[in-house]
Design a protein around this motif. Structure first.
Motif, mmCIF file in Angstrom:
data_model
loop_
_atom_site.group_PDB
_atom_site.id
_atom_site.type_symbol
_atom_site.label_atom_id
_atom_site.label_comp_id
_atom_site.label_asym_id
_atom_site.label_seq_id
_atom_site.Cartn_x
_atom_site.Cartn_y
_atom_site.Cartn_z
ATOM 1 N N UNK A 75 40.676 -44.905 -4.662
ATOM 2 C CA UNK A 75 39.584 -45.291 -3.716
ATOM 3 C C UNK A 75 40.313 -47.493 -3.165
ATOM 4 N N UNK A 76 41.224 -47.154 -3.114
ATOM 5 C CA UNK A 76 41.952 -48.325 -2.270
ATOM 6 C C UNK A 76 42.312 -47.565 -0.912
ATOM 7 N N UNK A 77 42.737 -46.274 -1.022
ATOM 8 C CA UNK A 77 43.085 -45.747 0.195
ATOM 9 C C UNK A 77 41.827 -45.404 1.311
ATOM 10 N N UNK A 78 42.315 -45.243 3.424
ATOM 11 C CA UNK A 78 41.711 -45.606 3.737
ATOM 12 C C UNK A 78 41.604 -44.003 4.335
ATOM 13 N N UNK A 79 40.796 -43.323 4.937
ATOM 14 C CA UNK A 79 41.555 -41.914 5.240
ATOM 15 C C UNK A 79 41.035 -41.839 6.429
ATOM 16 N N UNK A 80 42.842 -41.427 6.632
ATOM 17 C CA UNK A 80 43.370 -41.165 8.536
ATOM 18 C C UNK A 80 43.075 -39.928 9.150
ATOM 19 N N UNK B 176 34.221 -44.075 1.031
ATOM 20 C CA UNK B 176 35.942 -43.860 1.217
ATOM 21 C C UNK B 176 36.001 -45.011 2.213
ATOM 22 N N UNK B 177 36.293 -45.438 3.285
ATOM 23 C CA UNK B 177 36.756 -45.979 4.448
ATOM 24 C C UNK B 177 37.073 -45.252 5.235
ATOM 25 N N UNK B 178 36.866 -45.194 6.598
ATOM 26 C CA UNK B 178 37.692 -44.068 7.401
ATOM 27 C C UNK B 178 38.184 -43.660 8.776
ATOM 28 N N UNK B 179 38.795 -43.555 9.022
ATOM 29 C CA UNK B 179 39.449 -44.227 10.644
ATOM 30 C C UNK B 179 40.153 -42.939 11.158
ATOM 31 N N UNK B 180 39.254 -42.624 12.307
ATOM 32 C CA UNK B 180 39.302 -41.528 13.191
ATOM 33 C C UNK B 180 40.472 -41.964 14.482
ATOM 34 N N UNK B 181 41.274 -41.050 14.733
ATOM 35 C CA UNK B 181 42.079 -40.752 16.302
ATOM 36 C C UNK B 181 41.904 -39.982 16.531
ATOM 37 N N UNK B 182 40.674 -40.374 18.325
ATOM 38 C CA UNK B 182 40.279 -39.092 19.200
ATOM 39 C C UNK B 182 40.730 -39.515 20.590
ATOM 40 N N UNK B 183 40.607 -38.944 21.713
ATOM 41 C CA UNK B 183 40.763 -38.777 22.879
ATOM 42 C C UNK B 183 39.436 -39.273 23.293
ATOM 43 N N UNK C 33 49.628 -43.165 9.828
ATOM 44 C CA UNK C 33 50.216 -43.238 9.425
ATOM 45 C C UNK C 33 51.087 -42.919 7.842
ATOM 46 N N UNK C 34 51.929 -43.578 8.829
ATOM 47 C CA UNK C 34 53.049 -43.646 7.615
ATOM 48 C C UNK C 34 53.318 -45.261 6.980
ATOM 49 N N UNK C 35 51.930 -45.921 7.493
ATOM 50 C CA UNK C 35 51.644 -47.141 6.627
ATOM 51 C C UNK C 35 50.723 -46.728 5.415
ATOM 52 N N UNK D 39 45.044 -34.409 7.102
ATOM 53 C CA UNK D 39 45.868 -33.950 7.904
ATOM 54 C C UNK D 39 45.624 -32.543 8.582
ATOM 55 N N UNK D 40 44.357 -32.060 8.941
ATOM 56 C CA UNK D 40 43.504 -30.827 9.166
ATOM 57 C C UNK D 40 44.811 -29.773 9.465
#
Lengths: 91, 310
Positions: free
Chosen positions: B62-67, B87-94, B132-134, B141-142
């Motif tokens: 529960x303490x993790x952020x999904x990326x 969960x908190x979620x961060x998405x990286x997109x163009x 994600x190194x953090x 990672x689909x």
């Protein structure tokens, strides 16, 4: 056999900016070899030193991926179109 | 159908015939309507499976952020699931994805990190990997997570062989490769002679950009031996088939569905007998702002050319 080869933007530095060039040969490999005579650098960009298709290059013969045909030994016919595309992530 | 919560409503999508596309009575095309999933795409299946497996293994707490790097549908599915599960979620997109996609993510409370459009989806993957190194992040990672094809092996494909045991050919778009790997394996176990055909989107030149070929990207989960054929489909053919789906069959689907259908029709034309199942990954809602469904066809193709429509 005269074949049209469509180049991705990234490879047009070898073809003086041309989007498509003509090559000849009886297989995809022969067409690439032929192109390299007039456009030096093309072969090195798409074929590895070991003679295999570069991992991050997809090559299509009339819309069919050549990896599922005969790879670089796939026979070509007059009027065929070869398209070169960089691998792109989806999803 | 009754479920304990929205996550229980994922999967079990309809498989419907496309009578106007079969070239004759001996060749049938059936479409798996993945737009019927809760957020409107088949990515609900893989997003749920990736989160469930990570919870079970302890990788997601529960303490993790999904990326996640995603050009859209996976982000929308993860957004819904993370909202439901808290969960908190961060998405990286163009930068160049459709506005509906961004609105949907923001609606669910997802944070968006933009990667440069010029570097395309490969750039989004690279940036997410750096972030994600953090260790505060958990990245499903689909592209490299076997839970992705497993969701299709246990879900999508199990439904297909249950509803259509006579399947000879399976056609789906190639993105992460999850659909083709998971469904391809299961369908070939069921029918070892089945053809597994990939529809590869061919975008406009802007999408491929000027990126270095050495920065190319092949998802880790792809095993080329599962597929038997790969056919590329340009924007024009994809959009033409998408409009035909509405006009001829009353099916409102996304542009990559048109691409997959185009390949299914091409395969059908060369068959004398057989059954083709084509997977339509999403509904058309998220593409309305592109003007894909009405008005001048050539102008619509031109607008779509610069986008990642699959």
């Amino acid at each position: 056999m005269a074949v049209e080869v469509r180049m991705p933007t990234i490879l047009r530095k070898y073809t003086s900016g041309a989007k498509a060039v003509e090559g000849s040969g009886s297989t995809v490999r022969e067409v690439i070899e032929d192109l390299d005579q007039r456009h030096p650098g093309v072969r090195g960009a798409v074929v590895t030193d070991g003679g295999e298709l570069h991992r991050f290059i997809n090559m299509y013969l009339n819309d069919e991926d050549i990896r599922f045909l005969g790879s670089l030994e796939t026979p070509v016919s007059d009027g065929d179109v070869i398209s070169i595309l960089p691998a792109v992530a989806g999803g | 159908m009754r479920a304990d919560d929205i996550l229980g409503a994922i999967g079990n999508t309809p498989l419907v015939g496309l009578p106007t596309f079969g070239p004759g009575s001996d060749v049938k095309i059936l479409a798996k309507l993945e737009g019927h999933n809760p957020t409107g795409s088949m990515k609900d299946r893989i997003a749920l499976r990736m989160i469930q497996e990570a919870e079970a293994s302890g990788a997601l707490t529960p303490n993790k952020i999904v990326l996640e790097p995603t050009s859209g549908n996976t982000g929308i599915s993860l957004s819904m699931i993370c909202r439901r599960k808290g969960y908190r979620l961060v998405c990286v997109m163009p930068d160049n994805v459709s506005t509906e996609r961004i609105q949907l993510l923001e609606m669910f409370g997802t944070e968006i990190v933009h990667s440069p459009a010029a570097r395309g989806s490969n750039g989004a993957v690279a940036l997410a990997k750096e972030m994600a190194a953090d260790t505060k992040y958990f990245m499903p990672y689909q592209y490299g997570n076997e839970a992705n094809p497993r969701a299709h092996y246990d879900g999508t494909a199990a439904e297909i062989v249950r509803d259509c045991p006579e399947v000879d050919v399976f056609v789906a778009g190639l993105g992460t490769g999850g659909t083709l790997m998971g469904c391809g394996r299961r369908i070939r176990e069921h029918n070892p002679n089945a053809q597994i055909v990939a529809a590869e989107p061919e975008y406009g030149e802007l999408v491929y950009g000027l990126r270095n070929l050495d920065e190319g990207f092949i998802p880790e989960i792809i095993d080329m031996t599962v597929m038997t054929r790969r056919i590329k489909v340009g924007t024009e053919d994809a959009l033409r088939r998408t409009r035909q789906l509405v006009e001829q069959e009353g099916i409102f689907a996304g542009i990559s569905s048109g691409a997959a259908l185009h390949v299914a029709v091409r395969v059908a034309e060369k068959l004398s007998k057989g059954t083709i199942v084509v997977l339509l990954p999403d509904g058309g809602w998220k593409y309305l702002s592109t003007g894909a469904y009405g008005g001048d066809f050539a102008a619509a193709v031109k607008r779509l050319e610069g986008m990642l429509w699959a």
